[in-house]
Design an enzyme around this catalytic site. Structure first.
Site, PDB file in Angstrom:
ATOM      1  N   HIS A   1       2.193   0.015   2.953  1.00 12.08           N
ATOM      2  CA  HIS A   1       2.082  -0.645   4.250  1.00 12.08           C
ATOM      3  C   HIS A   1       3.477  -0.783   4.854  1.00 12.08           C
ATOM      4  CE1 HIS A   1      -2.142  -1.756   4.146  1.00 12.08           C
ATOM      5  NE2 HIS A   1      -1.989  -2.168   2.899  1.00 12.08           N
TER       6      HIS A   1
ATOM      7  N   CYS B   1      -3.305   3.104   2.650  1.00 14.10           N
ATOM      8  CA  CYS B   1      -4.027   2.251   1.704  1.00 14.10           C
ATOM      9  C   CYS B   1      -5.522   2.592   1.694  1.00 14.10           C
ATOM     10  CB  CYS B   1      -3.768   0.773   2.012  1.00 14.10           C
ATOM     11  SG  CYS B   1      -4.139  -0.337   0.636  1.00 14.10           S
TER      12      CYS B   1
END
Length: 469
Positions: A418, A328
């Site tokens: 994630h 991310c």
């Protein structure tokens, strides 16, 4: 209307999230329809519900403990720190820019009606709502703006259990002092004290619990042992443990940058003792792999990487063939440039580390979704979740392994997913690239929740749960 029980703490990190999850599973095992609730979280550890809305990781775990579908009503307010004096407000799963821009003490009037509505709707639907407090109710400077501790307890007429981390020392003073800071109306809700994380023979505590009850009229209803059964917690407690810092790692370790605004750090728990959080170039010595984790303030944390010298150390490690993974915000840092035309973070354009031929542009709206895809490199299907403002485009120098989600350039990989390393097969591949063997695997989350519920339940006075059933 259902009943409510609430776990509050004398301090932050007293184990409230853990105990709440244990109570959710114990009550579910006893046949009750249970829902967790925390009015307001302050954490950058967040996840995504099946509806594509954002909520705290602790409440996602507690929903699993209660065997119910995660619902943003279980965490109506999520504050995501962006700086020491600034936090983003996520209200019922979505960023609320108007409330985010308000001074702290002016937010209560806007947030409390949503907290009330979420709480009462859950109490209408479930037999028991297990509520988690935040910090400590003894913070009298915050009483006027409280929407998460005793204000919620009074609204729900909850039976309050006050927990203290006895491993820190001073528990009886903490419990007595907290009781003294409460108003008579608040004290009337206290049903018991819990001594959490106790090591040793509980019989040796006497006569302190009896003395405390004489002082307050409140019994000690549980002495919960120190449990080595990890759960994802809202503040990423896993990253502060000795295991996470690394024990005997003569055969190598995985370095994870300890960014100032790191987010979703519990996703690296499957690395176990192989993980080491690093903050200086010297910390990377001997690393077999490097991870740049997610960040709530990507540009600011990238500046920190450069200021500490870690940016150069990571670049040198990558050029030396060490596997590097960015997740991310970490993915965005590995690219060529980060653009912010809408002022999401502030800086209009920041150069990245240039290890991936990617350009990122922040969008005003946040992507929040559960995700599953097949990695073209390994052929593995992986699943997790996405929470990001950035939209990333690929240049000719990078290989796209999953469009918009996973890229590779040599030994450097970046992903928006994630939880990638929470997929056991992918974890094994990643560690294989680093020449490392996976640590002994964690039991499934469901098995851990059952084990925790059994141990905590056995440590509590049985009347605590019987009154709720």
């Amino acid at each position: 209307m259902g009943k409510a029980i609430m776990v509050q703490g004398c301090t932050s990190s007293a184990g409230k999230s853990y105990l709440t999850a244990a109570l959710c599973r114990a009550l579910s095992n006893a046949g009750a329809r249970v829902a967790p609730f925390k009015a307001q979280n302050m954490s950058n550890n967040a996840g995504v519900t099946p509806a594509g809305l954002e909520m705290g990781r602790a409440q996602l775990v507690q929903a699993a403990a209660a065997r119910v579908t995660p619902d943003v009503r279980m965490n109506p307010v999520l504050l995501k720190p962006e700086a020491d004096t600034r936090s983003q407000v996520v209200l019922l799963g979505q960023v609320n820019r108007e409330i985010t821009d308000l001074p702290w003490r002016e937010r209560k009037a806007h947030l409390w009606p949503h907290v009330q509505g979420a709480l009462h709707s859950l109490m209408d639907e479930f037999d028991v709502v297990v509520i988690e407090g935040a910090g400590s109710p003894a913070e009298v400077n915050l009483r006027a703006s409280d929407i998460v501790n005793m204000r919620v307890a009074l609204e729900a007429r909850a039976a309050v259990l006050l927990a203290s981390d006895i491993d820190r020392g001073g528990s009886f003073a903490h419990l007595l002092g907290t009781w003294h800071c409460l108003t008579p109306e608040e004290r009337a809700l206290l049903r018991g004290f819990i001594l959490n994380r106790f090591r040793g023979d509980a019989r040796l505590l006497s006569p302190a619990p009896e003395w405390l009850q004489e002082q307050t009229g409140v019994p000690t209803v549980g002495v919960v042992p120190m449990l080595d059964i990890p759960l994802p917690e809202e503040d990423g407690v896993w990253a502060e443990t000795g295991a996470a810092r690394g024990g005997d790692q003569d055969d190598g370790f995985v370095a994870i940058a300890r960014l100032p605004r790191v987010s979703n750090l519990d996703e690296f728990a499957p690395l176990g003792p192989l993980a080491r959080w690093v903050a200086t170039p010297a910390d990377l010595t001997g690393a077999r792999a490097v991870i740049l984790p997610g960040s709530k303030s990507t540009a600011a944390d990238l500046a920190w990487l450069r200021a500490t010298g870690l940016a150069g150390a990571v670049t040198r490690a990558a050029h030396a063939g060490v596997p590097v993974l960015g997740v991310c915000g970490g993915l965005q840092m590995l690219g060529r440039v980060i653009r912010d035309p809408h002022g999401v973070e502030g800086a209009p354009e920041v150069p990245g580390l240039g290890l991936l031929d990617l350009d990122t542009t922040f969008a005003p709206d946040k992507t929040t979704t559960l995700t599953s895809f097949t990695d073209a490199e390994t052929g593995l299907t992986v699943q997790g979740y996405e929470i990001h403002h950035g939209q990333t485009g690929a240049g000719a120098g990078v290989q796209t392994l999953a469009p918009g989600r996973l890229w590779r350039q040599g030994n450097v990989r970046g992903t928006y997913l994630h939880g990638l390393l929470e997929n056991p097969a992918y974890l094994e591949r990643f560690l294989g690239w680093a020449g490392l063997r996976p640590p002994a695997g964690l039991d499934s989350l469901d098995a851990r929740l059952d084990a925790i519920a059994a141990r905590v339940g056995a440590a509590l006075d049985p009347r605590v749960l019987e009154e709720l059933l």
